[in-house]
Write an enzyme that holds these catalytic residues in place. Structure first.
Site, mmCIF file in Angstrom:
data_model
loop_
_atom_site.group_PDB
_atom_site.id
_atom_site.type_symbol
_atom_site.label_atom_id
_atom_site.label_comp_id
_atom_site.label_asym_id
_atom_site.label_seq_id
_atom_site.Cartn_x
_atom_site.Cartn_y
_atom_site.Cartn_z
ATOM 1 N N LYS A 116 0.900 -1.143 -0.077
ATOM 2 C CA LYS A 116 0.047 0.059 -0.120
ATOM 3 C C LYS A 116 0.828 1.333 -0.024
ATOM 4 C CE LYS A 116 -4.011 -2.298 2.029
ATOM 5 N NZ LYS A 116 -3.386 -3.568 1.925
ATOM 6 N N GLU A 183 -1.364 6.644 8.020
ATOM 7 C CA GLU A 183 -2.018 7.396 7.089
ATOM 8 C C GLU A 183 -2.808 8.103 7.809
ATOM 9 O OE1 GLU A 183 -3.596 5.104 3.953
ATOM 10 O OE2 GLU A 183 -5.382 4.720 5.010
ATOM 11 N N HIS A 218 -13.184 -2.791 9.965
ATOM 12 C CA HIS A 218 -12.855 -2.407 8.767
ATOM 13 C C HIS A 218 -13.311 -3.527 7.529
ATOM 14 C CE1 HIS A 218 -10.737 0.813 10.850
ATOM 15 N NE2 HIS A 218 -10.371 -0.283 11.742
ATOM 16 N N ARG A 275 -7.916 -7.624 -8.129
ATOM 17 C CA ARG A 275 -8.844 -9.081 -8.064
ATOM 18 C C ARG A 275 -10.152 -8.405 -8.053
ATOM 19 N NH1 ARG A 275 -10.878 -8.626 -2.998
ATOM 20 N NH2 ARG A 275 -9.495 -7.850 -1.429
#
Length: 626
Positions: A116, A183, A218, A275
């Site tokens: 990421k 982040e 999440h 995907r």
């Protein structure tokens, strides 16, 4: 041209791919662990190959065994599904090296987006460096993988170091890579994603938006397409960013670019999933496409049209999980006696769809994700699609372990959701009201009468006036106990305050205050399902309770102990609420905390140990405050 496809996966995605392959006249091969030997995806395939073992690490994560299985079964292509090895560049290379067609993006594209932080760099972004008070709150995330694993929200700077360590340990356990990064955390943001599809000739489609804001841990629970209330400018920006991500990696096939959208409309790039996604059916519905068929065609070199079809209508998807939302979303195991969600096509622009890898009588084990099925409703408008899906789930018969069915129905009818005012904090705010007990007060009586009817066929009525018959039940999952009374009379079964209209072993009709109510009754040993209410029959003379030592920590579900608090040993002093043990079950990690402040007098848990539900993990003796 592809003639036989092996799906390197299990469950509903394997069944989904097999369905499309049948429509295209393509042969199918399933792989299965020992735990999945009789699974639905195995029964639906033309051919099946065993992967010895039960744990994912020994089976579905063994790329070498899967390639060998494809060659042995005569497959000429491999579809990775989602999860497991679907975003593993080395597996994609191994498939290609074996001269099999890989139905997915190039390994280089998978690799580029696998980390990421590096994906953000490709998009011209970067994770946070040194975190300060001004940056809070922040989100700690695993660099590899997803599904909420290795993810932590940090609101206090002093907690950052510990959460980085915990997230790294969880990421290492889940993905074999302990790298994490930080982040900004978008408080009150919406999780919005864009479905992309790219061919080998340079064409990239951005297939609208999906809103996936209703999440637990999440992980997504309810998704819809298109994302409501975004506005044309934001929608166009998201589409442009998604296409940029695809072109930056020379992408091919299906993928998803994910964003958090703040209240002010600013879009924050999260990641690109290389995907197919679980929620792809809502995009298929509004665009009238079969994304799996298009994946196969792209892998065969077929060119896409210059522009995608135009979207029409609205679709909503809900994930049905074997879990107890009121108990910290604890996954559930056991026999799925019945799974019947009304799903039918009423017209081209109105239908319900059910994708599942389970059927009646299947066992829900501890090795895999607890998702049982996903139900999708499509209609001309958002309001109609929501109403259709909520109604189908409300009428569903899901008999077996506790599920989130009631939560889904209530979520779909919640004013924040129907008014399109949801964000990723939806369940944090509303979980208590969405999981409040709601069993039918007459369900225990219906269960007792149905049982009594079955027994009365062997002689239940006596000529002398009979005393009340008493039965006791516990409603699940709230654990509330109910006592009901009824009598055998010349006129049949009776109960005070209720007129018994009709009784059979599987159906009871009661009249309450002049209103007739019908109850469908299904019995599986001591477990009884009466409509949407689940009951457990209690013995007439309960045995003495199992007395555990005060402060005992019991395993809330079967699973594996993955780690203990640092340097935890017997004799340590612990504080109430302090995390002591981490238990992993069905792809979710659960923290076991100290119930009281005191001394750890016993510690039976050890990393790697398999435990059953109710197993004694540790004992904390409460400190004497006298």
């Amino acid at each position: 041209m592809i003639s036989k496809v092996l799906v390197a996966n299990r469950g509903e995605i394997a069944c989904r791919v097999f369905r499309t392959c049948r429509d295209l006249g393509i042969g199918t091969v399933a792989v299965h662990s020992d735990a999945d030997a009789d699974a639905l995806h195995v029964r639906e395939a033309d051919t099946a190959v065993r992967l010895p073992g039960a744990a994912p690490a020994d089976t579905y994560l063994r790329g070498d065994l899967i390639v060998k299985a494809a060659l042995a079964a005569g497959a000429d292509a491999v579809h990775p599904g989602y999860g497991f090895l679907s975003e593993n560049a080395d597996f994609a290379r191994a498939v290609r090296a074996a001269r099999l067609t890989w139905i997915g993006p190039p390994p280089e594209a998978i690799e580029a987006m696998a980390s990421k932080p590096r994906a953000k760099e490709l998009m011209g972004l970067a994770p946070l460096g040194e975190v300060t008070e001004a940056d809070l709150p922040v989100l700690v995330k695993a660099a590899a993988g997803g599904g909420g694993r290795g993810m932590r929200v940090v609101r206090e700077l002093g907690a950052l170091k510990g959460e980085l360590e915990a997230a790294g340990a969880e990421a290492l356990s889940a993905f074999g890579d302990g790298e994490v990064f930080v982040e900004p955390y978008v408080e009150g943001g919406r999780h919005v994603e864009v479905q992309i599809l790219a061919d080998t000739h340079g064409t990239v489609w951005a297939l609208g938006t999906r809103d996936c804001s209703l999440q637990r841990r999440h992980q997504k629970v309810i998704e819809e397409a298109p994302a409501p209330g975004l506005g044309k400018e934001v929608t166009a920006e998201l589409g442009e960013l998604a296409v940029r991500a695809a072109r930056a990696t020379a992408y091919e096939g299906a993928g998803t670019v994910e964003f958090l959208v703040a209240d002010d409309g600013r879009a924050h790039f999260l990641e690109m999933n290389t995907r197919l996604q679980v929620e792809h059916p809502v995009t298929e519905a509004v665009f009238g496409l079969d994304l799996v068929a298009l994946q196969i065609q792209v892998a065969e070199g077929v060119a896409l049209d210059p522009e995608p079809p135009s979207p029409r209508g609205h679709a909503v998807e809900a994930r049905l999980y074997a879990e107890d939302p009121a108990a910290d979303w604890a996954p559930q195991t056991g026999t799925l006696y019945r799974l019947d969600v009304p799903a039918r096509r009423e017209a081209a622009d109105r239908y319900c769809r059910l994708d599942t890898g389970y059927t009646d009588g299947d066992a829900i084990g501890v090795h895999y994700d607890p998702m049982l099925a996903k139900a999708v409703a499509y209609a001309p408008t958002r309001a109609e699609a929501i109403r259709k899906l909520a109604g189908a789930l409300e009428r569903a018969a899901v008999h077996g372990p506790v599920t989130n069915r009631q939560l889904l129905v209530r979520s779909l009818r919640h004013p924040e959701f129907t008014g399109a005012r949801m964000d990723t904090g939806f369940y944090t705010r509303h979980l208590a009201e969405l999981t409040a007990p709601a069993g039918d007060p007459y369900a225990p009586l219906a269960a007792a009468l149905a049982d009594a009817h079955g027994r009365s066929r062997f002689g239940g009525y006596r000529n002398l006036p009979s005393q009340d018959q008493v039965k006791r039940y516990r409603s699940e999952p709230d654990g509330v106990e109910h006592e009901v009374r009824y009598r055998h009379t010349r006129a049949g079964l009776t109960a005070d305050g209720v007129r018994v209209v009709a009784v059979a072993r599987d159906r009871v009709v009661l009249e309450v205050d002049g209103v007739q109510r019908q109850f469908e009754v299904s019995t599986y040993g001591p477990r009884i399902h009466v409509g949407g209410t689940t009951l457990t029959a209690l013995p007439r003379f309960p045995e003495a309770a199992d007395h555990r030592a005060p402060g005992s920590l019991l395993a809330p579900m079967p699973g594996t102990v993955v780690r203990l608090a640092a340097s935890l040993t017997e004799g340590d002093r612990v504080e109430a609420g302090q995390p002591l043990i981490w238990l992993e079950a069905m792809k979710m990690e659960h923290r076991i905390t100290a119930p009281v402040s005191g001394t750890l007098t016993a510690l039976h848990a050890a990393p790697g140990r398999q435990v059953e539900v109710g197993a004694l993990l540790a004992v904390v003796q409460e400190e004497d405050i006298a």
